[in-house]
Design a protein around this motif. Structure first.
Motif, PDB file in Angstrom:
ATOM      1  N   UNK A  96       0.811  -1.238   0.000  1.00 32.48           N
ATOM      2  CA  UNK A  96       0.000   0.000   0.000  1.00 32.48           C
ATOM      3  C   UNK A  96       0.837   1.278   0.000  1.00 32.48           C
ATOM      4  N   UNK A  97       1.652   1.432  -1.036  1.00 29.71           N
ATOM      5  CA  UNK A  97       2.530   2.582  -1.146  1.00 29.71           C
ATOM      6  C   UNK A  97       1.750   3.896  -1.235  1.00 29.71           C
ATOM      7  N   UNK A  98       0.603   3.857  -1.932  1.00 31.48           N
ATOM      8  CA  UNK A  98      -0.168   5.075  -2.131  1.00 31.48           C
ATOM      9  C   UNK A  98      -0.576   5.738  -0.827  1.00 31.48           C
ATOM     10  N   UNK A  99      -0.958   4.952   0.168  1.00 34.39           N
ATOM     11  CA  UNK A  99      -1.367   5.510   1.454  1.00 34.39           C
ATOM     12  C   UNK A  99      -0.197   6.198   2.155  1.00 34.39           C
ATOM     13  N   UNK A 100       1.000   5.638   1.980  1.00 35.55           N
ATOM     14  CA  UNK A 100       2.193   6.242   2.590  1.00 35.55           C
ATOM     15  C   UNK A 100       2.532   7.551   1.879  1.00 35.55           C
ATOM     16  N   UNK A 101       2.474   7.541   0.553  1.00 32.91           N
ATOM     17  CA  UNK A 101       2.752   8.764  -0.222  1.00 32.91           C
ATOM     18  C   UNK A 101       1.757   9.876   0.127  1.00 32.91           C
ATOM     19  N   UNK A 102       0.482   9.522   0.242  1.00 31.43           N
ATOM     20  CA  UNK A 102      -0.524  10.529   0.573  1.00 31.43           C
ATOM     21  C   UNK A 102      -0.262  11.154   1.939  1.00 31.43           C
ATOM     22  N   UNK A 103       0.146  10.343   2.891  1.00 27.87           N
ATOM     23  CA  UNK A 103       0.460  10.867   4.225  1.00 27.87           C
ATOM     24  C   UNK A 103       1.665  11.796   4.173  1.00 27.87           C
ATOM     25  N   UNK A 104       2.668  11.425   3.372  1.00 30.88           N
ATOM     26  CA  UNK A 104       3.848  12.295   3.238  1.00 30.88           C
ATOM     27  C   UNK A 104       3.436  13.651   2.676  1.00 30.88           C
TER      28      UNK A 104
END
Length: 417
Positions: free
Chosen positions: A381-389
């Motif tokens: 789930x890379x997208x969730x990490x990118x969105x948080x960044x």
């Protein structure tokens, strides 16, 4: 976005010993050098402009192109407001501001870039630089530093020396070293009868350029190779082998443009080899399509692999990352935003891989598990990490930035003459 999504995604990575917050802390300190020339189709602001040349072409006529330094800086500010992190701006010599005076390139001085430095200080940005050895009557036949005419060679030698002094000025004023990169278009359209003599002249020209002492505290010198281009399909004087050898012998940085190699050559594969012999490297990240077409950077496999080579080899402070693309067929602010965000995404993706574990699997010969994990992490789930960044860095999440660009286009770009 939901903080719950982030927490769930974070746990998936943490089971592999990956510290997501530490990745954020590292990522925000990696500057990307954003090239100014996407904003005006490599036109520049010279009083006596020459037609774009040197194997360079920009296609498209999307409305709103910047036609003044103020407009270009305004567009850069908009793009930077949508990109997480603190970055740098890369200038070419043709972006000098001479107050309506026609100034030859070999006569350029720091004073012609004072407004850029003032703007960079205001926004806490570093500046990088490039002498412009194309789009000029003295480069009309496709030869500059390797030209048979010593007077033409000297003109470009003096321009490069002036450019290094401007780079030194940037570094001194802004407190961060400027990377001054030399790229030349020199080459022949058809098969040459003598390859050695032009390369000998290029070497002698570079020796003369670098004989002038510039404080490396403020300016770092780089040389950039190319395989071929429009008008130099059969032979380029400054090949990869030439500049790699020159950089190593003369303690200069070798800059690799990802569009300057054969389509079967991967820059990602070159980095580890070159890092063994170079304290620092520089990149111009582009996206070649069949050849050096300088498309907007996308999150493709090669971009991810470049980022992986930088991150897993502990080279985030050794590889200076810049971008180099120009597309006049789409919104130019969007082009900057897409390309730069993708470069940062690739770095974050690389930081969220179990790199140490994967290295151990390779060393122990467990290639089955290595391949399986490399493939499985593609759908973590890379997208969730990118969105948080993005949220933590106070920039739009997901495609929300596009609304800002479309509003800016309506209010600013479409109102330009």
């Amino acid at each position: 976005m939901s903080s719950n999504q982030f927490e769930l995604a974070k746990k998936e990575y943490e089971q592999w010993g990956i510290n997501v917050e530490a990745a954020f802390a590292q990522l925000k300190n990696i500057p990307i050098s954003v090239h100014c020339w996407q904003g005006d189709d490599v036109a520049g602001f010279e009083v006596n402009k020459s037609e774009l040349s040197g194997g360079i072409d920009v296609t498209g006529n999307y409305p709103g192109k910047a036609t003044s330094p103020e407009e270009l800086r305004q567009d850069l500010e908009k793009a930077l407001s949508l990109i997480p992190g603190k970055h740098r701006i890369n200038l070419h010599a043709i972006y000098a501001e001479t107050d309506g005076e026609a100034v030859e390139r070999d006569q350029l001085e720091p004073k012609h870039f004072e407004k850029w430095v003032e703007w960079a200080k205001k926004h806490n940005l570093g500046l990088d630089f490039n002498p412009t050895l194309f789009s000029h009557e003295k480069a009309a036949d496709g030869l500059t530093l390797s030209h048979p005419d010593p007077n033409i060679r000297q003109y470009w030698i003096d321009h490069c020396i002036a450019s290094r002094k401007i780079g030194e000025y940037f570094g001194r004023e802004l407190g961060t070293p400027c990377l001054t990169n030399i790229w030349i278009p020199d080459g022949y359209k058809d098969t040459p009868s003598d390859r050695l003599t032009p390369r000998k002249r290029l070497k002698e020209s570079l020796d003369q350029i670098f004989s002038v002492t510039i404080d490396e505290t403020y300016n770092l010198d780089a040389v950039e190779s190319k395989l071929f281009g429009i008008g130099s399909e059969s032979f380029v004087v400054g090949s990869h082998e030439f500049y790699l050898s020159y950089a190593l012998k003369n303690n200069k940085l070798c800059l690799l443009d990802t569009g300057h190699y054969h389509p079967t050559e991967m820059v990602s594969n070159k980095l580890s080899a070159m890092l063994l012999f170079n304290e620092k490297l520089a990149l111009h990240v582009s996206r070649p399509v069949r050849w050096d077409s300088d498309h907007v950077v996308t999150l493709d496999d090669e971009l991810k692999e470049i980022a992986l080579e930088i991150v897993r080899n502990g080279a985030t402070e050794k590889v200076m990352i810049g971008l180099d693309f120009f597309d006049g067929s789409i919104n130019r602010v969007a082009a900057w935003t897409i390309g730069t965000r993708n470069m940062i995404k690739a770095l974050l993706f690389a930081m969220l891989m179990p790199n140490d574990h994967l290295r151990e699997l390779q060393e122990s010969g467990n290639y089955t598990r290595r391949l399986a994990l490399l493939e499985e992490f593609k759908t973590y789930p890379f997208g969730a990490i990118w969105n948080e960044y993005c949220e933590q860095m106070n920039v739009p999440v997901k495609e929300q930035w596009l609304n800002d660009v479309e509003q800016y286009e309506k209010e600013v770009l479409l109102n330009r003459k």
